[in-house]
Design a protein around this motif. Structure first.
Motif, short mmCIF file in Angstrom:
data_model
loop_
_atom_site.label_atom_id
_atom_site.label_comp_id
_atom_site.label_asym_id
_atom_site.label_seq_id
_atom_site.Cartn_x
_atom_site.Cartn_y
_atom_site.Cartn_z
N VAL A 1 23.68 -7.08 107.10
CA VAL A 1 22.67 -7.11 108.25
C VAL A 1 23.05 -6.60 109.41
N ASP A 2 22.14 -6.69 110.22
CA ASP A 2 22.45 -6.02 111.71
C ASP A 2 22.46 -6.96 112.92
N SER A 3 22.07 -8.25 112.27
CA SER A 3 22.18 -9.37 113.34
C SER A 3 22.60 -10.69 112.98
N LEU A 4 23.31 -11.46 113.54
CA LEU A 4 23.65 -13.04 113.07
C LEU A 4 22.81 -13.86 112.74
N VAL A 5 21.58 -13.50 113.34
CA VAL A 5 20.10 -14.16 113.06
C VAL A 5 19.78 -13.95 111.36
N ASP A 6 20.40 -13.00 110.94
CA ASP A 6 20.14 -12.47 109.63
C ASP A 6 21.15 -12.68 108.81
N GLY B 1 26.32 -4.09 111.07
CA GLY B 1 27.44 -4.28 110.42
C GLY B 1 27.78 -5.55 109.96
N ILE B 2 26.99 -6.71 109.67
CA ILE B 2 27.42 -8.07 109.38
C ILE B 2 27.37 -8.31 108.14
N THR B 3 28.25 -9.07 107.47
CA THR B 3 28.42 -9.60 106.10
C THR B 3 29.10 -10.88 105.95
N VAL C 1 32.78 -14.58 108.21
CA VAL C 1 31.75 -13.53 108.58
C VAL C 1 32.38 -12.46 109.35
N LEU C 2 31.98 -11.29 108.78
CA LEU C 2 32.67 -9.83 109.49
C LEU C 2 31.58 -9.30 110.20
#
Length: 402
Positions: free
Chosen positions: A266-271, A194-196, A237-238
């Motif tokens: 996305v599901d990772s900070l890498v993405d 849950g990253i946006t 970044v949430l």
């Protein structure tokens, strides 16, 4: 308050001073025994850390003895002096290993041992002055301890802020995955889903006040957050987002006037750089749609982004709309084209295509099912029109030269 004067109510005899100094070894032994007996966390520490803390406790006793010897004078007591004498030899990592509460417990144990045993060490005439000595020394130690941890917190806070800024810069710049991972680990980022990324204008507040407000809002909503004010832009970044529309609306109070755009989840900070790029491109193109909702997904701004030169948005329109309709048959492309250019009239579309109005309705429904954009909605019809244009242009551009 850096220093103050202390004078005890009566002079301490030389015999009392000598008695405290003579019993210093016994007091140190009693303190170490009490630490091991009454503090479970102390017993569980590695031997080297127990030794370091034991040295601090014993240094505290030695400093008390030195101070007690001069109690008959009006002495100027410096907090920095107490800091150096008690904590000066402590390894820097102790403030990270031992919590403030534990440090208080340690020093309280030292002072309780002194307070308990001192009356038996000094003669009756000196007992009152001895009690005052413990009280005043306890105050000095309390201030010293507070300053140690306050300085550590300030240093840690400044360092954490720099680490967060570096991590945010890496995400916005699309740095390598390894670099983002290492910086995320250094900041203690925990969200794994849950990253946006959100971009907009910052609210008209002092930056420190704005950051504090956003952190409080995110904490109440159980969201992780990285915050950066980049000139006239606020980038966020949430993490741990559950409902992207609800959670971005919650955070929007930190933004000022103008568009607020968020990228894909996305599901990772890498993405996260993918989400960041979408949000940044969407924010740049958002003025082309003055009536856009706040906040708005970058995916809702594909036409504006494509017109603003965003090749990713243009490719998305071509692949997600034009090519899907082309694979389903030329009739759907033709129907969308005629329907949008005739002002959304079923009858006019049917007459021009020589088909029944119900057939037009069926085809429009299929278009909506295939693309997610409803031709009967004015905004969606506009998206479809632009997608047909980008698709035709890309088709021509990709044709092999004759």
């Amino acid at each position: 308050m850096n220093s103050w004067s202390t004078k005890f109510p009566r002079a301490v005899s030389n015999e009392a001073k000598a008695a405290v100094r003579a019993h210093l070894g016994e007091l140190k032994t009693a303190v170490l025994h009490q630490l091991n007996t009454s503090l479970p966390w102390f017993r569980e520490l590695p031997a080297n850390q127990r030794a370091s803390l034991g040295e601090i406790a014993q240094q505290g006793l030695s400093t008390f003895a030195d101070w007690f010897e001069h109690s008959e004078k009006k002495v100027k007591i410096s907090v920095s002096g107490v800091l150096h004498s008690v904590f000066g030899n402590a390894p820097p990592e102790l403030s990270r290993i031992v919590t403030l509460q534990q440090a208080v417990q340690l020093l309280r144990t030292v002072l309780q041992v002194v307070e308990t045993q001192l009356p038996a060490i000094v003669a009756e005439p000196d007992k009152t002055a001895a009690r005052y000595a413990v009280v005043f020394y306890s105050r000095e130690i309390a201030f010293a301890l507070a300053e140690v941890y306050a300085r550590a917190a300030e240093t840690r806070g400044s360092w954490d802020a720099r680490l967060e800024t570096l991590l945010l810069d890496s995400i916005l710049a699309g740095d390598r995955a390894d670099e983002i991972r290492s910086r995320a680990a250094a900041t203690g980022w925990k969200a794994t889903s849950g990253i946006t990324v959100m971009v907009g204008h910052p609210a008209q507040l002092d930056e420190a006040q704005l950051v504090a407000q956003l952190r409080e809002v995110a904490s109440r909503s159980r969201l992780e957050i990285l915050i950066g004010v980049l000139s006239d832009r606020l980038a966020i970044v949430l993490g741990s987002v559950r409902d992207i529309e609800t959670d971005t609306r919650t955070i929007q109070r930190g933004f000022g006037d103008g568009p607020i755009v968020y990228g894909r989840m996305v599901d990772s900070l890498v993405d996260a750089p993918q989400s960041a790029q979408e949000a940044l491109e969407g924010f740049s193109a958002a003025p082309a749609w003055p009536g856009a909702p706040r906040p708005i997904s970058a995916a809702e701004l594909l036409p504006e982004r494509a017109l603003n030169g965003d090749q990713i948005a243009r490719s998305a329109l071509t692949s997600q709309v034009y090519q899907r309709l082309a694979r389903a048959g030329h009739s759907l492309l033709e129907t969308v084209d005629v329907y949008t250019t005739t002002g959304g009239s079923l009858e006019a579309t049917a007459r021009q295509l020589f088909i029944h109005a119900n057939t037009v309705r069926y085809r429009l429904k299929r278009v909506s099912e295939l693309t997610g954009w409803d031709p009967t909605s004015p905004r969606d019809a506009y998206v479809l029109q632009v997608a047909l244009m980008t698709g035709r242009l890309d088709t021509v551009l990709n044709q092999p030269e004759q």
